[in-house]
Write a protein that holds these residues in place. Structure first.
Motif, short mmCIF file in Angstrom:
data_model
loop_
_atom_site.label_atom_id
_atom_site.label_comp_id
_atom_site.label_asym_id
_atom_site.label_seq_id
_atom_site.Cartn_x
_atom_site.Cartn_y
_atom_site.Cartn_z
N LYS A 76 20.87 36.34 -8.81
CA LYS A 76 19.51 35.90 -9.14
C LYS A 76 18.72 36.99 -9.87
CE LYS A 76 20.02 31.90 -7.16
NZ LYS A 76 19.36 31.54 -5.90
N LYS A 77 18.91 38.26 -9.46
CA LYS A 77 18.20 39.36 -10.11
C LYS A 77 18.57 39.44 -11.60
CE LYS A 77 17.36 44.35 -9.86
NZ LYS A 77 17.67 45.62 -9.15
N GLY A 78 19.87 39.40 -11.86
CA GLY A 78 20.32 39.45 -13.25
C GLY A 78 19.87 38.23 -14.03
N ALA A 79 19.87 37.06 -13.36
CA ALA A 79 19.43 35.82 -14.01
C ALA A 79 17.97 35.90 -14.42
CB ALA A 79 19.66 34.63 -13.08
N ILE A 80 17.14 36.49 -13.55
CA ILE A 80 15.70 36.62 -13.85
C ILE A 80 15.49 37.52 -15.06
CG2 ILE A 80 13.52 37.57 -13.01
CD1 ILE A 80 14.36 36.57 -10.19
N GLU A 81 16.19 38.65 -15.09
CA GLU A 81 16.04 39.58 -16.22
C GLU A 81 16.47 38.92 -17.53
OE1 GLU A 81 14.57 42.57 -16.10
OE2 GLU A 81 14.14 41.94 -14.04
N THR A 82 17.56 38.17 -17.49
CA THR A 82 18.02 37.48 -18.69
C THR A 82 17.06 36.37 -19.09
OG1 THR A 82 20.31 37.94 -18.05
CG2 THR A 82 19.97 36.29 -19.76
N ASP A 133 9.53 23.73 -24.69
CA ASP A 133 10.51 23.23 -23.73
C ASP A 133 11.23 24.38 -23.04
OD1 ASP A 133 9.87 20.60 -24.24
OD2 ASP A 133 11.46 20.33 -25.74
N TYR A 134 11.69 25.33 -23.84
CA TYR A 134 12.40 26.47 -23.27
C TYR A 134 11.46 27.42 -22.55
CZ TYR A 134 17.13 25.56 -24.90
OH TYR A 134 18.39 25.04 -25.06
N VAL A 135 10.21 27.52 -23.01
CA VAL A 135 9.22 28.33 -22.30
C VAL A 135 9.06 27.80 -20.87
CG1 VAL A 135 6.75 28.89 -22.14
CG2 VAL A 135 7.94 29.09 -24.34
N LYS A 136 8.89 26.51 -20.75
CA LYS A 136 8.71 25.90 -19.42
C LYS A 136 9.96 26.06 -18.56
CE LYS A 136 7.24 21.65 -17.10
NZ LYS A 136 8.19 21.83 -15.99
N MET A 137 11.13 25.78 -19.15
CA MET A 137 12.36 25.89 -18.37
C MET A 137 12.57 27.30 -17.83
SD MET A 137 15.26 23.47 -20.21
CE MET A 137 15.09 24.14 -21.87
N ASN A 138 12.30 28.29 -18.67
CA ASN A 138 12.48 29.68 -18.22
C ASN A 138 11.46 30.07 -17.16
OD1 ASN A 138 14.73 31.00 -19.70
ND2 ASN A 138 13.59 30.33 -21.50
N LYS A 139 10.22 29.67 -17.33
CA LYS A 139 9.19 29.98 -16.33
C LYS A 139 9.52 29.33 -15.00
CE LYS A 139 5.17 30.95 -19.26
NZ LYS A 139 3.80 30.52 -19.65
N ASP A 140 9.95 28.07 -15.05
CA ASP A 140 10.30 27.36 -13.82
C ASP A 140 11.48 28.04 -13.12
OD1 ASP A 140 8.30 25.56 -14.34
OD2 ASP A 140 9.65 23.96 -15.05
N SER A 141 12.49 28.44 -13.92
CA SER A 141 13.66 29.08 -13.33
C SER A 141 13.32 30.44 -12.73
CB SER A 141 14.75 29.26 -14.38
OG SER A 141 15.25 28.01 -14.81
N ILE A 142 12.52 31.20 -13.44
CA ILE A 142 12.12 32.53 -12.93
C ILE A 142 11.37 32.39 -11.62
CG2 ILE A 142 10.61 34.52 -13.36
CD1 ILE A 142 11.35 34.19 -16.37
N ASP A 162 11.60 29.89 -9.49
CA ASP A 162 12.53 29.38 -8.48
C ASP A 162 13.45 30.49 -7.97
OD1 ASP A 162 13.85 27.34 -6.93
OD2 ASP A 162 15.48 27.44 -8.40
N TRP A 163 13.99 31.28 -8.90
CA TRP A 163 14.93 32.34 -8.51
C TRP A 163 14.22 33.49 -7.80
CZ3 TRP A 163 17.17 32.15 -14.13
CH2 TRP A 163 17.96 31.00 -14.25
N SER A 164 12.92 33.66 -8.05
CA SER A 164 12.16 34.74 -7.42
C SER A 164 11.86 34.45 -5.95
CB SER A 164 10.83 34.96 -8.17
OG SER A 164 11.07 35.37 -9.50
N LYS A 165 12.02 33.22 -5.52
CA LYS A 165 11.73 32.85 -4.13
C LYS A 165 12.76 33.43 -3.15
CE LYS A 165 9.65 28.42 -5.36
NZ LYS A 165 9.80 26.95 -5.30
N ASN A 166 13.94 33.68 -3.66
CA ASN A 166 15.03 34.15 -2.79
C ASN A 166 15.30 35.65 -2.97
OD1 ASN A 166 15.49 31.46 -1.91
ND2 ASN A 166 16.62 31.08 -3.83
#
Length: 281
Positions: free
Chosen positions: A245-251, A266-275, A277-281
């Protein structure tokens, strides 16, 4: 009353279907597809027949523009640029017009193919190429107009128009060597960034080998000069699925920056949502 109207409507519809009469066309449509070297050539035309009539300088007058067939435009298309009479004809689809004369024909490749017969107003700017070809007498009588691609060679062929006892042939050259060498050079150069990206995307979507998928997307980024934001997006998804998850957030942050620069919301939203989501864990 409504029932009567419905019944009448059904009767009329059935009558309309039964009333469709099929009869042979006077000038049947024909499609010819031919590969010359590595170039695809397609001709679509309608084929009138002589039916006992004198064709040239009678049914088809000399010195007048002819649709080179019947009904809608006769068309010819090339998948590559070709050379006709030493002149370049760009790849594409053309209406084939001719101006028959006793000793030679004028051959015209016209960029507007949406006419029924000759254009109402001739536009010289739509003439892609114009050339002349010798009109030859043939001992063999050809009843129906025939347009063919003959005398095939890897580098050229002849477009032949024959009807009655007249034959006209136009040589055109195709870029076989150039196309073949480009294909060879590409193959010998190895996979492209796009090839690696597509392979990584397939492995992610098919639950394949993610370690190999990560290797592929890293190779795609290495080979790509622009390093597209969607490349980084794919890498972040692979990393997240692997549990990094850490590496995924940086990428994903790299993908987000690229998407914002490209104004791809579209990609702005997808990346923000993923960041998030992955930051919760």
């Amino acid at each position: 009353m409504k029932k009567i109207i419905v019944i009448l409507a059904m009767m009329i519809a059935n009558f309309a279907i039964e009333a469709q009469v099929k009869t042979p066309q006077a000038s049947p449509k024909s499609t010819l597809s031919q590969v010359v070297g590595l170039t695809n050539v397609e001709i679509v035309y309608s084929r009138p027949s002589a039916k006992g009539r004198d064709v040239f300088n009678n049914l088809v007058p000399f010195g007048k523009l002819w649709r080179t067939g019947a009904n809608e435009n006769t068309t010819i298309s090339f998948s590559d640029d070709v050379i006709v009479d030493g002149k370049k004809l760009p790849k594409g689809k053309y209406a084939l017009y001719t101006n028959p004369r006793a000793d030679n024909w004028e051959i015209i490749f016209y960029s507007d193919t949406n006419n029924w017969g000759n254009p109402e107003t001739w536009d010289e700017t739509k003439v892609a190429l114009k050339t002349t070809a010798k009109s030859e007498h043939s001992e063999k009588f050809v009843e129906s107009l025939t347009i063919a691609i003959n005398n095939l060679d890897n580098n050229f062929a002849h477009l032949e128009i024959s009807w009655e006892k007249t034959l006209v042939a136009i040589k055109f050259e195709v870029p076989t060597q150039k196309t073949a060498m480009a294909s060879i050079d590409k193959a010998l150069a190895g996979p492209t960034a796009g090839d690696y990206y597509s392979s990584a995307q397939y492995l992610l979507q098919s639950n394949g080998d993610l370690t190999k998928g990560l290797t592929y997307i890293d190779k795609a980024l290495e080979l790509s000069k622009d390093k597209p934001f969607y490349y980084y997006r794919l890498k972040s998804l692979i990393q997240a699925k692997q549990g990094d998850k850490k590496g995924a957030i940086e990428t994903a942050k790299l993908s987000l920056a690229g998407a914002e620069a490209a104004k791809n919301q579209d990609y702005v939203k997808m990346n923000k949502d993923s960041i998030a989501d992955w930051s919760k864990n």
